[in-house]
Write an enzyme that holds these catalytic residues in place. Structure first.
Site, PDB file in Angstrom:
ATOM      1  N   GLU A 102       0.851  -1.194   0.000  1.00 42.92           N
ATOM      2  CA  GLU A 102       0.000   0.000   0.000  1.00 42.92           C
ATOM      3  C   GLU A 102       0.887   1.244   0.000  1.00 42.92           C
ATOM      4  O   GLU A 102       1.923   1.268   0.659  1.00 42.92           O
ATOM      5  CB  GLU A 102      -0.877  -0.039   1.265  1.00 42.92           C
ATOM      6  CG  GLU A 102      -1.912   1.041   1.352  1.00 42.92           C
ATOM      7  CD  GLU A 102      -2.774   0.925   2.637  1.00 42.92           C
ATOM      8  OE1 GLU A 102      -3.169  -0.196   3.017  1.00 42.92           O
ATOM      9  OE2 GLU A 102      -3.024   1.974   3.250  1.00 42.92           O
ATOM     10  N   ASP A 104       0.364   5.395   0.549  1.00 40.99           N
ATOM     11  CA  ASP A 104      -0.694   6.291   1.026  1.00 40.99           C
ATOM     12  C   ASP A 104      -0.379   7.770   1.010  1.00 40.99           C
ATOM     13  O   ASP A 104       0.723   8.175   1.384  1.00 40.99           O
ATOM     14  CB  ASP A 104      -0.987   6.006   2.517  1.00 40.99           C
ATOM     15  CG  ASP A 104      -1.501   4.620   2.773  1.00 40.99           C
ATOM     16  OD1 ASP A 104      -2.113   4.036   1.874  1.00 40.99           O
ATOM     17  OD2 ASP A 104      -1.274   4.117   3.893  1.00 40.99           O
ATOM     18  N   GLU A 106      -2.684  10.659   3.042  1.00 43.34           N
ATOM     19  CA  GLU A 106      -3.880  10.934   3.837  1.00 43.34           C
ATOM     20  C   GLU A 106      -3.796  12.387   4.288  1.00 43.34           C
ATOM     21  O   GLU A 106      -2.732  12.850   4.697  1.00 43.34           O
ATOM     22  CB  GLU A 106      -3.965  10.016   5.055  1.00 43.34           C
ATOM     23  CG  GLU A 106      -4.361   8.595   4.673  1.00 43.34           C
ATOM     24  CD  GLU A 106      -4.541   7.686   5.871  1.00 43.34           C
ATOM     25  OE1 GLU A 106      -5.627   7.148   6.057  1.00 43.34           O
ATOM     26  OE2 GLU A 106      -3.564   7.528   6.622  1.00 43.34           O
ATOM     27  N   THR A 120       1.867  10.511   5.076  1.00 41.54           N
ATOM     28  CA  THR A 120       2.221   9.492   4.070  1.00 41.54           C
ATOM     29  C   THR A 120       2.616   8.202   4.786  1.00 41.54           C
ATOM     30  O   THR A 120       3.104   8.233   5.917  1.00 41.54           O
ATOM     31  CB  THR A 120       3.409   9.944   3.194  1.00 41.54           C
ATOM     32  OG1 THR A 120       4.580  10.074   4.015  1.00 41.54           O
ATOM     33  CG2 THR A 120       3.127  11.265   2.506  1.00 41.54           C
ATOM     34  N   GLU A 131       5.446   5.940   8.638  1.00 45.71           N
ATOM     35  CA  GLU A 131       4.825   7.232   8.366  1.00 45.71           C
ATOM     36  C   GLU A 131       5.824   8.381   8.290  1.00 45.71           C
ATOM     37  O   GLU A 131       6.795   8.423   9.044  1.00 45.71           O
ATOM     38  CB  GLU A 131       3.806   7.577   9.474  1.00 45.71           C
ATOM     39  CG  GLU A 131       2.682   6.584   9.659  1.00 45.71           C
ATOM     40  CD  GLU A 131       3.023   5.434  10.601  1.00 45.71           C
ATOM     41  OE1 GLU A 131       4.207   5.314  11.016  1.00 45.71           O
ATOM     42  OE2 GLU A 131       2.110   4.658  10.925  1.00 45.71           O
TER      43      GLU A 131
END
Ligand SMILES: *[C@@H]1O[C@H](CO)[C@@H](O)[C@H](O)[C@H]1NC(C)=O
Ligand SMILES: *[C@@H]1O[C@H](CO)[C@@H](O)[C@H](O)[C@H]1NC(C)=O
Ligand SMILES: *[C@@H]1O[C@H](CO)[C@@H](O)[C@H](O)[C@H]1NC(C)=O
Ligand SMILES: *[C@@H]1O[C@H](CO)[C@@H](O)[C@H](O)[C@H]1NC(C)=O
Ligand SMILES: *[C@@H]1O[C@H](CO)[C@@H](O)[C@H](O)[C@H]1NC(C)=O
Ligand SMILES: *[C@@H]1O[C@H](CO)[C@@H](O)[C@H](O)[C@H]1NC(C)=O
Length: 293
Positions: A102, A104, A106, A120, A131
């Site tokens: 995944e 990301d 957000e 992220t 993150e």
């Protein structure tokens, strides 16, 4: 070479390119709302715009009909304006099943006048907890901004308006998992995350400001379509001219892009998992010991 030959060759190459990627994907054809999506959410106009709605009954999620392995996934996004505290707008790639990959983006909302957080993360073989967070250097609710995930066999780069903000490099040869073998769909969602999103959950959603709307525009997956395991070698092939993402210039960031990345990270990065020694009790994830970009 004769002119005609050059023309024929150019047509041939662009035909290959069209087979592997497409430009200006229409939301009507390329995405659909997942069941339970808010009824107010909609694809707008000619299909170039998608609106996600969150109210006190439901949030919203849309996903791409196709999955991809490597390429560039672009989306223009205008985030929920005003008091967006407690809401999260997400834009991410994900495979399905166990040990999923995944990548990301957000966007964590905030009360009026206070900054969003650009969050992220990346999961490799089901492992997340990687993150990095940033404050935007612009008002992400005033206009559309370009959030692009660039992903090839050597690295993943998160871009905001063409400035690289984060890099995750491939150290698979040293036993560190990298997303290189699973096709990923593109997802976008708007949901209530007021138990953690804003000031760690202190700011709750104010429902009198509902409905909340995030606007997405001009989804462009210029990427290799996943057609099952055969794509693992096809999409990474450096001899196929359609695979522009494997060209040497995309291998690592150049000098100018590294300067931009450093500017963003020096001035706007507010969290980096590789510096969170307390969280990992001194046993840092292995990629934290490698050059990050
Ligand atoms: C839309 O709203 C109707 C009526 O409230 C409801 O029955 C239906 O399930 C909703 N559709 C979705 C996709 O949530
Ligand atoms: C996932 O992370 C755990 C803990 O760091 C590690 O033991 C495991 O090997 C990792 N798995 C993969 C597939 O990288
Ligand atoms: C969005 O950013 C990507 C990465 O820098 C770039 O390739 C693309 O052209 C940009 N798209 C638009 C519409 O500006
Ligand atoms: C919201 O604003 C507060 C106060 O400025 C700040 O500490 C926080 O990082 C901001 N963003 C989020 C998502 O909490
Ligand atoms: C929620 O928003 C309304 C309208 O802006 C405001 O009057 C009210 O004070 C807000 N509630 C809280 C708890 O902040
Ligand atoms: C670190 O230690 C704490 C407390 O002993 C524990 O709850 C946590 O799971 C540990 N974290 C990791 C990544 O091992």
């Amino acid at each position: 070479m004769a002119r005609l030959q050059v023309l024929v060759m150019a047509l041939f190459i662009s035909a290959i390119a069209l087979d592997q990627s497409f430009v200006n994907a229409n939301f009507y054809q390329s995405m659909y709302f997942t069941p339970g999506a808010n009824n107010g959410s909609s694809i707008v106009g000619m299909g170039n715009d998608l609106h996600l709605v969150l109210d006190n009954k439901a949030g919203s999620r849309a996903q791409s009909t196709k999955a991809f392995l490597f390429g560039s996934i672009e989306m223009l996004i205008k985030l929920v304006p005003g008091n967006s505290a407690g809401s999260v707008t997400a834009y991410y790639l994900s495979s399905s099943g166990s040990n999923h990959d995944e990548i990301d983006y957000e966007f964590l909302g905030n009360v009026s006048g206070q900054p969003y957080i650009i969050h992220t993360n990346i999961y490799t073989q089901g492992n997340g907890s990687k993150e990095q967070q940033f404050y935007p250097w612009f008002d992400p609710t005033a206009d559309f901004h370009n959030y692009t995930i660039h992903w090839n066999p050597t690295e993943v780069v998160w871009y905001v308006d063409s400035l690289p903000i984060r890099v995750f490099r491939n150290y698979e040869s040293e036993g560190i998992a990298y997303p290189s073998k699973q096709g990923m769909n593109v997802y976008t969602s708007l949901w209530n995350a007021d138990n953690w999103a804003t000031r760690g959950g202190l700011e709750k959603i104010n429902w009198t400001c509902s409905p909340f709307t995030a606007k997405l525009r001009q989804f462009r997956p210029r990427a290799c379509e996943w057609k099952g395991p055969v794509s693992i070698s096809q999409c990474a092939s450096q001899t196929n001219p359609a695979n522009w993402w494997t060209s040497p210039i995309y291998k690592l960031l150049g000098y100018a892009k590294l300067g931009q990345l450093k500017w963003v990270q020096d001035n706007y990065m507010i969290y980096d998992y590789c510096k969170d020694y307390k969280r990992f009790n001194g046993t840092m994830p292995p990629e934290c010991f490698k050059p990050q970009f």
